[in-house]
Design a protein around this motif. Sequence first.
Motif, PDB file in Angstrom:
ATOM      1  N   LEU A  38     -12.786   7.142   0.070  1.00 26.11           N
ATOM      2  CA  LEU A  38     -12.059   6.012  -0.502  1.00 26.11           C
ATOM      3  C   LEU A  38     -10.629   6.016   0.004  1.00 26.11           C
ATOM      4  O   LEU A  38      -9.934   7.029  -0.070  1.00 26.11           O
ATOM      5  N   PHE A  39     -10.178   4.884   0.536  1.00 24.84           N
ATOM      6  CA  PHE A  39      -8.794   4.703   0.958  1.00 24.84           C
ATOM      7  C   PHE A  39      -8.186   3.596   0.123  1.00 24.84           C
ATOM      8  O   PHE A  39      -8.859   2.638  -0.238  1.00 24.84           O
ATOM      9  N   ARG A  40      -6.899   3.709  -0.152  1.00 26.54           N
ATOM     10  CA  ARG A  40      -6.181   2.647  -0.838  1.00 26.54           C
ATOM     11  C   ARG A  40      -5.089   2.149   0.095  1.00 26.54           C
ATOM     12  O   ARG A  40      -4.276   2.928   0.588  1.00 26.54           O
ATOM     13  N   LYS A  42      -2.093  -1.057   0.823  1.00 33.92           N
ATOM     14  CA  LYS A  42      -1.359  -2.189   0.265  1.00 33.92           C
ATOM     15  C   LYS A  42      -2.001  -3.461   0.797  1.00 33.92           C
ATOM     16  O   LYS A  42      -2.564  -3.479   1.900  1.00 33.92           O
ATOM     17  N   ASN A  43      -1.937  -4.526   0.021  1.00 33.37           N
ATOM     18  CA  ASN A  43      -2.618  -5.779   0.376  1.00 33.37           C
ATOM     19  C   ASN A  43      -2.194  -6.304   1.739  1.00 33.37           C
ATOM     20  O   ASN A  43      -3.047  -6.738   2.527  1.00 33.37           O
ATOM     21  N   LEU A  46      -3.792  -4.237   4.465  1.00 32.61           N
ATOM     22  CA  LEU A  46      -5.223  -4.520   4.543  1.00 32.61           C
ATOM     23  C   LEU A  46      -5.481  -5.850   5.248  1.00 32.61           C
ATOM     24  O   LEU A  46      -6.423  -5.974   6.031  1.00 32.61           O
TER      25      LEU A  46
END
Length: 77
Positions: A38-40, A42-43, A46
């Motif tokens: 899982l990577f997070r 910023k919008n 992305l």
Amino acid sequence: MAIAKRPSKQTADTEKVAQAFISNAGKAPSANGKTPVLFRFKNDFLERIDAAAKKQELPRQAWVRTVIAEALEAKGL
């Protein structure tokens, strides 16, 4: 209403399976030698990734794997 069968008593094997399941809780299963990650992002970052993937006509996941593989290869890792 149907009459349900009485559940069978747990056996030693059932207990072993249950304990193995519990001890592996939180560990992601590996399918075909691959482990989900899982990577997070910023919008806005992305959106840039999605634009780059679309430009190369690749799904996001494939694009990210490709870029990481290229970076590792370039670093000789």
